[in-house]
Motif scaffolding. Structure first.
Motif: not given
Lengths: 379, 379
Positions: A111, B274, B295, B301, B303, B313-315, B327
């Motif tokens: 994160t 998340s 990705l 991702e 966000s 933002r995180e993966e 997207r």
């Protein structure tokens, strides 16, 4: 500023200082929590001008590295978002870095958060509390004293001084007094050592109830410093600053009767349950009026009535009964508030007439005294 | 009417029927609970005209005398006061007697209550449900189906039919559908035996959530009878009547895409955590908009961003990824509502384009399907 910090420590400190954040503030900087990093650790500060709370996270605790400081510095971060997101970060390790224009980068696990920070220079400076006279009080005693008086404060802003609890300290006896003009609660405690004394220190009841939430349940000592217009509470790593209310607290000693015409000793729990039932009905009438009446054959009667709904009436044994027969009406909500905080199994209720204040004293406890004004009714 | 009755039985029954009492009713008789006593036992009834609940207390239960009937009869008692005072009576044994003008005398221990009763003849008669076709469903399954669809109903009274959950039963498959035009939830279950069938039975979501509270947690069978405009649920000693909403429920089948351009399989808990973090920020913007993006190197991702506060933002790894890169923006609150009720460890999210409905299906569970409409955004 650049640090790596353990989530549970940061989270605990945020929760502590967040209690000073007011949702109604109009000053943008006060919607934030200030972080100051030096080589000793991280200090978090929040304030709503009436109260300010500071919490310190040391670089080491219990032989564990809590904070790794790569670069010292300060920033103010938006409190509400900060408090919620930190709690929910995926990893124990949190890295925080302040870059240009106080842009703050926080990462934990996968994160990444970018937070709009504010200039810490804009944050108000906490009051300096002068004086080397420190009063020490066990945390659980302080919490108890707040609980046993706080319910009697006034909630009307028309008499701001009565929204506070009066603190007096003399001969090592600390005494709390709270009144809203319809009822009064006092609670004293003998403290150890020291020759600190003060009077007319009045602290907002709301503030003290926030303080109660921060004082741990286990027996911790709370150190208290009093200045002219501020009081500071030190609880482990937390500093809690409060404004002292302005004005002179009224003299309440004269409304407490010193001799009684009728004295009852009653089981606290039984009285509480009985009044609670009568209260249920009186509440529907929006008056909360309940009547207590002594009975010829001993004991008392508790009753209430509502034209729309009916009547509740019950007889209750008393442990002891001295003096004249009596029939008196009072606000049952006020009585229940007292009965909720009385810890003794029995209590004394004393009367000096149907228009005079009712006195309640827990048995085996000379430290507490409660007064309720009766209702003027014709029946 | 004169009875002696055990407090816990009376209290349980009052709690059950009290759920039908509306605090906003303008019809005096409906602020009351009706008691009917015959030699089999006591029946309590409450109604707000949309729903009516009846609970029966038998004279004997588990070889224990629950009610002693001295005189049969009926009365209507003020619900709010009745529900609260019975709970707080001092003794297990409660004596109730109705005298002239429906004045009702209740005594328990040393407590005596006089309640203003109303004429039971004024109480509305419950609908007669015709038909001998009974549907039986395990209580925990019914509760689960309500929970897993109820959150998607509309709360706007402008389209009353959408404030309900649609029930269809065909070939022993019971299917629930709920939609507020922005999202859709469906849940099916295979039931045993019987040849009952119906369609377009729509029951208010609020009603079904009240019903859920009455259905016990242990595995009890709920019997359901459906008539033209009423449905009756039988749960042990309780009868729960509900009005069926008027109108034709819209055809929702066309908004569910049948082929997908992008399919992801993701860990439910990880996705939920998340999105929850991104939601925290999007909520401050009052939009709840969160973006999901595939990705190049695999994974997705999640966000969100806020001009005032910053960015999150995180993966996230995916278990499987088929189809085109994507997207897309959506209401994260709607997504979280779905993720909260999904019990499977993994789920499939499928897309047919950035303007087309997003489909969510729990893995290993072909009975549930959720749809969320995406947001039209330019970034």
């Amino acid at each position: 500023m650049k640090i790596s910090i353990l989530k549970n420590y940061l989270n605990d400190s945020i929760q502590q200082v967040y209690k000073a954040i007011s949702s109604r503030t109009t000053i943008p900087i006060l919607t934030g929590i200030k972080l100051d990093v030096n080589h000793q650790g991280v200090t978090l500060t929040a304030s709503d001008t009436d109260i300010s709370i500071q919490s310190f996270i040391p670089v080491e605790d219990d032989n564990q590295t809590v904070v790794q400081v790569e670069q010292t510095g300060s920033v103010v971060l938006p409190a509400k978002f900060f408090v919620e997101i930190i709690k929910k970060l995926p990893s124990q390790e949190i890295v925080m870095e302040v870059k240009d224009h106080f842009q703050t980068f926080i990462s934990s696990g996968a994160t990444e958060i970018q937070m709009v920070g504010l200039d810490p220079e804009e944050f108000p400076i906490l009051p300096a509390i002068e004086g080397n006279q420190t009063l020490s009080i066990p945390g659980d005693l302080l919490k108890n004293m707040i609980k046993q008086t706080g319910f009697s404060i006034s909630t009307h802003e028309t008499t701001p001084i009565l929204t506070g609890i009066l603190w007096n300290l003399e001969d090592n006896e600390l005494k709390f007094t709270a009144t809203d003009r319809h009822r009064l609660a006092t609670r004293s405690a003998q403290l150890n050592g020291g020759d600190v004394k003060f009077n007319n220190v009045v602290i907002a009841g709301k503030t003290l109830s926030e303080l109660s939430k921060i004082v741990p349940d286990q027996n911790t000592l709370v150190d208290i410093l009093v200045s002219d217009n501020q009081v500071l509470f030190k609880i482990e790593n937390v500093l809690f600053y409060s404004r002292i209310l302005e004005g002179i607290y009224p003299d309440t000693s004269r409304i407490i009767p010193t001799s009684y015409k009728t004295e009852l000793i009653i089981d606290t729990k039984k009285l509480s349950e009985s009044i609670d039932r009568a209260y249920l009905l009186s509440r529907e009438e929006k008056t909360n009026i309940v009547r207590l009446q002594t009975l010829d054959h001993g004991g008392i009667e508790i009753s209430s009535s509502s034209t729309e709904l009916g009547k509740v009436r019950e007889e209750l044994d008393v442990v002891d009964f001295k003096g004249e027969p009596l029939r008196i009406s009072f606000n049952s909500k006020y009585m229940l508030d007292v009965l909720k905080v009385v810890e003794s199994e029995q209590l004394m209720i004393a009367f000096t007439g149907i228009m005079s204040p009712i006195v309640l004293k827990p048995m085996d406890d000379s430290n507490s005294l409660y007064v309720i004004l009766p209702y003027r009714t014709n029946n």
